[in-house]
Structure formats: C-alpha cells, structure tokens
Design a protein around this motif. Structure first.
Motif: not given
Length: 361
Positions: A347-361
């Motif tokens: 769950t933590v990794r999924a949140v990272y991908a959605e929140v931080v990864g999306k912001a970085g993209g």
C-alpha cells in the motif's frame, strides 16, 4: 510470655501483620512515586511462624512480647543506582518515626575490602492510619542498590553471612568479585549522571551545531516536541483532521524512530533537519495519503503518534531507494495488524507511485 506462647499469638494475628505488610508496601511505593524516583521494585514480606520460633530459640529471653520483635514485617526497596539508596533513606527519615537504636547504615560498617550486604537498614514505627490494630508496631525497611541486592542474595544462598563463614580458599575470590561489583555500581552511577548531563545540554548543542549531535533515543525524545518535527506533525494532523496525541506514552518510540533514521542513512540531527526542510511538501502529501489508506495505523488509538512526519519521511525514502524496504519500517514500528507487513508495504509503495511519481512526471 514464653516462646511457644509468642509463636501462638503471632499465628493468631498473622492476617493483621499481612495487612500491615501490604499497607506499608503501598505507602512506601506511593511516597517514592510522588518524589518522582525511578525504583527497580518495592517488596514486602512477613516472617513465617517457624522462622519466628527459630529466632526465639536462638535468642532466649530477649523478647517478652511481639512488639519487641522488630522484623515481623519487612519491606525491601531496590534502587537502580547506589546513590539513590541515600535519597530513599533520607525520604524514609523525613516521613517516618525511626527507631535509631535498631537501625543502621551497613554501607558504613564494612571493612574497605568488603562489599557484601551493603545498604541501609531502618526500623520504623507504623503510623495509626496504616493498620489501627498494629499502630506503633515496628517494621524493617531495607534499602539497597540492585547490585548490592544481587550480592546479598548470592551470599545468603551460599550460606556466607559473615567473612568467617567463607573458606580461606575462596575468600580472596570473594573479595575480588566484591571489588568488581562495587566498581560496577560506581560506573552505573557515572553513566546515569552522564546521561542526565547529555539530556540537559541537548538544546544548547543543537542550537550551536546540530550536525555534531547524533540521533539516538535521547535526542529524538527532545526533537519530537520541538520544531520542525512537532510543526510537521501538527500540519499532518490538520490536513487529516485527526488529533495529534501529544501526551502519548510510548517510551520505545524515540528509539524506534532513531533506528529507522539510521536505517535510512540519517545519523545526525543536522542532516535530519535538512532532509525534512527539503522534502516537507512531499512528506505531507505522501504521509496524508498513506494515513488515509491505512486507518488501522491511527484509528485504534484515536490519533497520530508524535513523530509521524519522521516516519513518513523514512517511508518516502524507502520507496525512493531500491536498497531500502518500506516493510522494514513497518516491522520496526510494529505496525502490522490485520494486514501483513507485505500488504502494508505494498500500500505504501502504491501511494508513492501515485502521489510522488505522478508529481515527478
């Protein structure tokens, strides 16, 4: 009254002496607690009728009544440190009537080469409000450090109650061991004082040079209540509309958070402050979403624990660094409940991908 009559009288009133024992233990414990003293333990005992009979046989004619026997009830106070023995002793003197004729400070009675049964031994008089039927009854209070207590228990178990009882062949080893224990007692006191000095000077040292302050349980205990951590915790609390449990009693939490920071490669307070400042926005966005998706982390206790922002920083770092594992954070904090460590880490990794990864993209 002859010995047999004394023993019979004692058997008949034994329940009252047991009540006095419990009352004295409770009274002493409350007194120490009010003074804020950290004591290892307080215990009580009543003399067994057979032990009383043996005592009367060994000392014929010495005791006419039960009130002449001063050790029918005994309380033992075991401190962590030897210097606390004196603190407890002065407290006993200030709040009790002491029978000085039967009390002694055994730490001042031994020869220089003898550790043995050290400590303070008081005979006190019971106050009327403890057990009215036994008002004025005398009872013993023994005060020792934990190492003095260990030595005394071993001596008692071996049957060596005085130097003459120790065979000559083993006496020298007894003295060597006694010296080691006494040195250990002194070193523990020094460590205790150094620990107190370290905590007292933390604010000044953090102000002068945070990069030189190591992250450990004591520094984290202080940091959890001051900016920037406390401010970030409050902002997360506001974003989530979940109370921050500022009075949360969890003595292990500072050590656990310190362990997590070391795991993430953050060893100094200065580096932690820089990292939190650099990633404040990410920590708050990421942390808020993690807590929304994992309500089991806060719902059972009704709020967020202090240091939640630091935990979210370590989770964030663990997701960004392939050599780290969010599951390790869950394990150290003992957060897994209905979900497994792997499920929560996922769950933590999924949140990272959605929140931080999306912001970085």
């Amino acid at each position: 009254m002859d010995s047999d009559a004394l023993v019979r009288a004692y058997r008949e009133t034994l329940p009252e002496y047991e009540t006095l024992r419990d009352a004295v233990v409770r009274h002493v414990t409350e007194l120490l607690t009010r003074q804020g003293l950290n004591i290892h333990h307080v215990t009580g005992r009543v003399k067994r009728p057979l032990s009383l009979a043996d005592k009367l046989r060994r000392k014929p004619g010495r005791y006419d009544t039960l009130t002449d026997v001063t050790d029918l009830v005994g309380v033992r106070v075991i401190t962590y440190f030897a210097d606390d023995v004196d603190v407890v002793a002065r407290l006993m003197e200030a709040h009790h009537v002491v029978d000085w004729d039967n009390s002694m400070d055994k730490s001042r009675m031994h020869d220089p080469d003898r550790f043995g049964y050290m400590g303070v031994h008081y005979v006190l008089r019971a106050e009327p409000d403890l057990v009215p039927a036994l008002a004025g009854t005398r009872y013993e209070v023994q005060i020792r450090s934990i190492l003095q207590h260990a030595w005394a228990e071993i001596e008692h178990d071996l049957g060596y109650k005085n130097p003459q009882a120790v065979p000559r062949e083993v006496r020298r080893r007894f003295y060597r061991l006694a010296g080691l224990l006494e040195m250990a007692d002194e070193e523990f006191m020094v460590l205790h004082r150094l620990s107190g000095d370290y905590a007292a000077t933390l604010p000044a040292r953090l102000k002068e040079g945070p990069d030189s302050v190591f992250i450990d349980a004591q520094s984290m205990t202080y940091l959890l209540g001051v900016p920037p951590i406390h401010g970030m915790d409050l902002r997360l609390s506001g974003i989530l509309k979940i109370p921050l449990l500022t009075g949360w009693a969890d003595p292990e939490r500072p050590q656990r958070i310190a362990s997590l920071l070391h795991y993430a490669g953050v060893h100094s307070v200065g580096l932690l402050q820089k990292e939190l400042a650099r990633h404040t926005v990410e920590i708050e966005r990421f942390g808020a979403e993690v807590m929304r998706r994992l309500p089991q982390l806060w719902a059972p206790i009704g709020g967020l624990r202090p240091g939640i922002s630091v935990v979210q920083y370590v989770l964030l770092r663990a997701c960004a660094n392939a050599s780290l594992d969010p599951g390790r954070v869950v394990e150290v904090l003992d957060l897994s409940g209905s979900e497994t460590v792997e499920e929560m880490a996922g769950t933590v990794r999924a949140v990272y991908a959605e929140v931080v990864g999306k912001a970085g993209g």
